[in-house]
Design a protein around this motif. Structure first.
Motif, PDB file in Angstrom:
ATOM      1  N   MET A  25       0.944  -1.271   0.088  1.00  0.00           N
ATOM      2  CA  MET A  25      -0.234   0.093  -0.011  1.00  0.00           C
ATOM      3  C   MET A  25       0.849   1.166  -0.043  1.00  0.00           C
ATOM      4  O   MET A  25       2.080   1.140   0.222  1.00  0.00           O
ATOM      5  N   THR A  26       0.280   2.456  -0.318  1.00  0.00           N
ATOM      6  CA  THR A  26       1.061   3.598  -0.376  1.00  0.00           C
ATOM      7  C   THR A  26       1.025   4.212   1.101  1.00  0.00           C
ATOM      8  O   THR A  26       0.283   3.457   1.834  1.00  0.00           O
ATOM      9  N   THR A  27       1.892   5.025   1.117  1.00  0.00           N
ATOM     10  CA  THR A  27       1.989   5.849   2.652  1.00  0.00           C
ATOM     11  C   THR A  27       0.723   6.259   2.868  1.00  0.00           C
ATOM     12  O   THR A  27       0.368   6.216   4.028  1.00  0.00           O
ATOM     13  N   ARG A  28      -0.040   7.028   2.045  1.00  0.00           N
ATOM     14  CA  ARG A  28      -1.162   7.527   2.349  1.00  0.00           C
ATOM     15  C   ARG A  28      -2.298   6.471   2.929  1.00  0.00           C
ATOM     16  O   ARG A  28      -3.144   6.786   3.700  1.00  0.00           O
ATOM     17  N   LYS A  29      -2.496   5.303   2.115  1.00  0.00           N
ATOM     18  CA  LYS A  29      -3.302   4.137   2.494  1.00  0.00           C
ATOM     19  C   LYS A  29      -2.791   3.713   4.029  1.00  0.00           C
ATOM     20  O   LYS A  29      -3.860   3.264   4.513  1.00  0.00           O
ATOM     21  N   SER A  30      -1.779   3.985   4.345  1.00  0.00           N
ATOM     22  CA  SER A  30      -1.357   3.380   5.492  1.00  0.00           C
ATOM     23  C   SER A  30      -1.718   4.286   6.818  1.00  0.00           C
ATOM     24  O   SER A  30      -1.421   3.714   7.962  1.00  0.00           O
ATOM     25  N   GLN A  31      -1.975   5.452   6.284  1.00  0.00           N
ATOM     26  CA  GLN A  31      -2.259   6.408   7.569  1.00  0.00           C
ATOM     27  C   GLN A  31      -3.266   5.831   8.537  1.00  0.00           C
ATOM     28  O   GLN A  31      -4.279   5.443   8.143  1.00  0.00           O
ATOM     29  N   GLY A  32      -3.061   6.055   9.737  1.00  0.00           N
ATOM     30  CA  GLY A  32      -4.030   5.729  10.975  1.00  0.00           C
ATOM     31  C   GLY A  32      -3.782   4.042  11.107  1.00  0.00           C
ATOM     32  O   GLY A  32      -4.442   3.550  12.173  1.00  0.00           O
ATOM     33  N   GLN A  33      -2.887   3.348  10.765  1.00  0.00           N
ATOM     34  CA  GLN A  33      -3.088   1.761  10.804  1.00  0.00           C
ATOM     35  C   GLN A  33      -1.766   1.468  11.752  1.00  0.00           C
ATOM     36  O   GLN A  33      -0.670   2.129  11.619  1.00  0.00           O
ATOM     37  N   THR A  34      -1.873   0.461  12.422  1.00  0.00           N
ATOM     38  CA  THR A  34      -0.951  -0.119  13.055  1.00  0.00           C
ATOM     39  C   THR A  34      -0.824  -1.566  12.478  1.00  0.00           C
ATOM     40  O   THR A  34      -1.623  -2.589  12.656  1.00  0.00           O
ATOM     41  N   LEU A  35       0.398  -1.861  12.245  1.00  0.00           N
ATOM     42  CA  LEU A  35       0.680  -3.012  11.525  1.00  0.00           C
ATOM     43  C   LEU A  35       1.741  -4.055  12.071  1.00  0.00           C
ATOM     44  O   LEU A  35       2.399  -3.392  13.036  1.00  0.00           O
ATOM     45  N   ASP A  50      10.062   1.434   1.518  1.00  0.00           N
ATOM     46  CA  ASP A  50      10.850   1.816   0.632  1.00  0.00           C
ATOM     47  C   ASP A  50      10.888   3.395   0.703  1.00  0.00           C
ATOM     48  O   ASP A  50       9.989   4.053   0.733  1.00  0.00           O
ATOM     49  N   LEU A  51      11.960   3.853   1.130  1.00  0.00           N
ATOM     50  CA  LEU A  51      12.307   5.217   1.439  1.00  0.00           C
ATOM     51  C   LEU A  51      13.185   5.866   0.159  1.00  0.00           C
ATOM     52  O   LEU A  51      13.184   7.066   0.329  1.00  0.00           O
ATOM     53  N   TYR A  55       7.931   9.909   7.908  1.00  0.00           N
ATOM     54  CA  TYR A  55       7.028   9.532   9.241  1.00  0.00           C
ATOM     55  C   TYR A  55       6.171   8.465   9.132  1.00  0.00           C
ATOM     56  O   TYR A  55       6.291   7.791   9.966  1.00  0.00           O
ATOM     57  N   VAL A  56       5.119   8.900   8.458  1.00  0.00           N
ATOM     58  CA  VAL A  56       3.964   7.861   8.409  1.00  0.00           C
ATOM     59  C   VAL A  56       4.378   6.632   8.043  1.00  0.00           C
ATOM     60  O   VAL A  56       4.004   5.698   8.902  1.00  0.00           O
ATOM     61  N   SER A  57       5.214   6.357   7.076  1.00  0.00           N
ATOM     62  CA  SER A  57       5.690   4.883   6.827  1.00  0.00           C
ATOM     63  C   SER A  57       6.365   4.302   7.870  1.00  0.00           C
ATOM     64  O   SER A  57       5.965   3.102   8.061  1.00  0.00           O
ATOM     65  N   LEU A  58       7.294   5.220   8.413  1.00  0.00           N
ATOM     66  CA  LEU A  58       8.176   4.479   9.427  1.00  0.00           C
ATOM     67  C   LEU A  58       7.517   4.095  10.753  1.00  0.00           C
ATOM     68  O   LEU A  58       7.885   3.329  11.748  1.00  0.00           O
ATOM     69  N   SER A  59       6.360   4.906  11.295  1.00  0.00           N
ATOM     70  CA  SER A  59       5.629   4.726  12.306  1.00  0.00           C
ATOM     71  C   SER A  59       4.538   3.851  12.318  1.00  0.00           C
ATOM     72  O   SER A  59       3.722   3.965  13.230  1.00  0.00           O
ATOM     73  N   MET A  96      12.075   7.786  -2.668  1.00  0.00           N
ATOM     74  CA  MET A  96      11.169   8.614  -2.897  1.00  0.00           C
ATOM     75  C   MET A  96      11.145   9.204  -4.349  1.00  0.00           C
ATOM     76  O   MET A  96      12.124   8.943  -5.002  1.00  0.00           O
ATOM     77  N   LEU A  97       9.780   9.040  -5.149  1.00  0.00           N
ATOM     78  CA  LEU A  97       9.864   9.439  -6.503  1.00  0.00           C
ATOM     79  C   LEU A  97      10.384  10.947  -6.790  1.00  0.00           C
ATOM     80  O   LEU A  97      10.244  11.723  -5.730  1.00  0.00           O
ATOM     81  N   PRO A  98      10.626  11.098  -8.097  1.00  0.00           N
ATOM     82  CA  PRO A  98      10.960  12.738  -8.140  1.00  0.00           C
ATOM     83  C   PRO A  98       9.928  13.655  -7.990  1.00  0.00           C
ATOM     84  O   PRO A  98       8.827  13.249  -7.952  1.00  0.00           O
ATOM     85  N   GLY A  99      10.256  14.995  -7.388  1.00  0.00           N
ATOM     86  CA  GLY A  99       9.304  15.880  -7.359  1.00  0.00           C
ATOM     87  C   GLY A  99       9.320  16.360  -5.744  1.00  0.00           C
ATOM     88  O   GLY A  99       9.997  15.682  -4.833  1.00  0.00           O
ATOM     89  N   PRO A 100       8.612  17.129  -5.369  1.00  0.00           N
ATOM     90  CA  PRO A 100       8.507  17.692  -4.042  1.00  0.00           C
ATOM     91  C   PRO A 100       8.075  16.782  -2.964  1.00  0.00           C
ATOM     92  O   PRO A 100       7.231  15.936  -3.371  1.00  0.00           O
ATOM     93  N   LEU A 101       8.751  16.550  -2.014  1.00  0.00           N
ATOM     94  CA  LEU A 101       8.489  15.533  -0.951  1.00  0.00           C
ATOM     95  C   LEU A 101       7.549  16.167   0.191  1.00  0.00           C
ATOM     96  O   LEU A 101       7.850  17.201   0.876  1.00  0.00           O
ATOM     97  N   GLU A 102       6.575  15.549   0.755  1.00  0.00           N
ATOM     98  CA  GLU A 102       5.981  15.964   1.951  1.00  0.00           C
ATOM     99  C   GLU A 102       6.682  15.489   3.231  1.00  0.00           C
ATOM    100  O   GLU A 102       7.361  14.634   3.395  1.00  0.00           O
ATOM    101  N   VAL A 103       6.637  16.495   3.996  1.00  0.00           N
ATOM    102  CA  VAL A 103       7.416  16.388   5.393  1.00  0.00           C
ATOM    103  C   VAL A 103       6.918  14.971   6.028  1.00  0.00           C
ATOM    104  O   VAL A 103       7.559  14.414   6.819  1.00  0.00           O
ATOM    105  N   THR A 104       5.476  14.753   5.924  1.00  0.00           N
ATOM    106  CA  THR A 104       4.964  13.455   6.752  1.00  0.00           C
ATOM    107  C   THR A 104       5.566  12.194   5.836  1.00  0.00           C
ATOM    108  O   THR A 104       5.128  11.065   6.554  1.00  0.00           O
ATOM    109  N   SER A 105       5.858  12.287   4.763  1.00  0.00           N
ATOM    110  CA  SER A 105       5.912  10.835   3.890  1.00  0.00           C
ATOM    111  C   SER A 105       6.708   9.766   4.627  1.00  0.00           C
ATOM    112  O   SER A 105       6.308   8.911   4.853  1.00  0.00           O
TER     113      SER A 105
END
Length: 258
Positions: free
Chosen positions: A175-185, A191-192, A205-209, A194-203
């Motif tokens: 799943m994408t980082t966005r889809k994983s928000q709010g879940q405890t797995l 995979d850190l 953090y969300v995946s690692l937490s 990142m795709l080319p382009g501007p990065l979100e500060v939360t990207s």
């Protein structure tokens, strides 16, 4: 002895002006639309007993069955298609069983808040029924150039309103980082890179937490350490400042209220 499972794929049903989509080109184009253009109801839903799935909409939030909730697929209940209503797609194995009229899927949700089990079902297993959504499909790409041009000149719309019936589930092997928000797995591979382009500060953090313990986290490949040093954008900083001002004003306004 080798046991072979027959692949199952649920095919979403599409309707335009109350009638099933029977034009093969239009039907194929609509089925292949990405989920974010179909109100998150997938056109093709491959299913195998025991596979992880995600809910794509709120089913019963009071029971913990909300959009993004992860479960394990157990069984599909469906009606047999009418004679002549057969589906084939060369993108799937030749022995694939296509289901065009699903009724509901039996899915196990470990965090479900049901007090007891449903009749004739094991604990935590919930039937997820077919859902209905309406979205727009832009048919311009399917029209010959001269027809599309004529439609534009005559100001005729090439947008079609499509009603889709499908199970509100998607596979959850990844799943994408966005889809994983709010879940405890339980365990995750991240995979850190990142795709080319501007990065979100939360990207990052969300995946690692998403896990509680470091040993349950695996980073799949080397990455640029700068990924972990992303700073908030000016727009984000302004939002934080605005929220801080609101919080301060709220405290001042209600400080004497008990």
């Amino acid at each position: 002895m080798e046991m072979v499972l027959t692949p199952i794929v649920c095919i979403a049903q599409g309707y335009i002006q109350g009638k099933p989509v029977d034009d093969l080109r239009v039907r194929k184009a609509i089925l292949e639309l990405p989920d974010n253009k179909t109100e998150h109801l997938p056109g093709y839903l491959p299913l195998v007993p025991g596979m992880p799935v995600l809910l794509t909409e709120n089913v019963a939030t009071e029971l913990g069955l909300s959009k993004g909730t992860r479960g394990i697929f157990h069984q599909l209940v469906y009606d047999k298609p009418p004679e002549g209503d057969r589906y084939h797609d060369k993108n799937f194995p030749s022995n694939t069983k296509f289901i065009t009229q699903p009724k509901y899927a039996l899915v196990e949700f470990s965090g479900c808040k049901l007090d007891g089990k449903l009749a004739k079902l094991q604990s935590k297993i919930v039937p997820i029924a077919v859902s209905k959504q309406i979205f727009l499909f832009y048919a311009k790409e399917l029209l010959p150039d001269n027809v599309a041009k004529a439609a534009k000149i005559n100001k005729k719309t090439t947008k079609l309103t499509v009603k889709r019936k499908a199970l509100p589930l998607i596979p959850a092997y990844s799943m994408t980082t966005r889809k994983s928000q709010g879940q405890t797995l339980g365990k995750i591979i991240v995979d850190l890179v990142m795709l080319p382009g501007p990065l979100e500060v939360t990207s990052p953090y969300v995946s690692l937490s998403r896990v509680k313990r470091l040993e349950d986290l695996l980073i799949i490949r080397p990455f640029d350490f700068a990924t972990l040093q992303i700073k908030p954008s000016m727009a984000q900083i302004e939002v934080f400042k605005r929220l801080d001002r609101i919080a301060q004003n709220t405290r001042r306004r209600f400080q004497f209220i008990v």
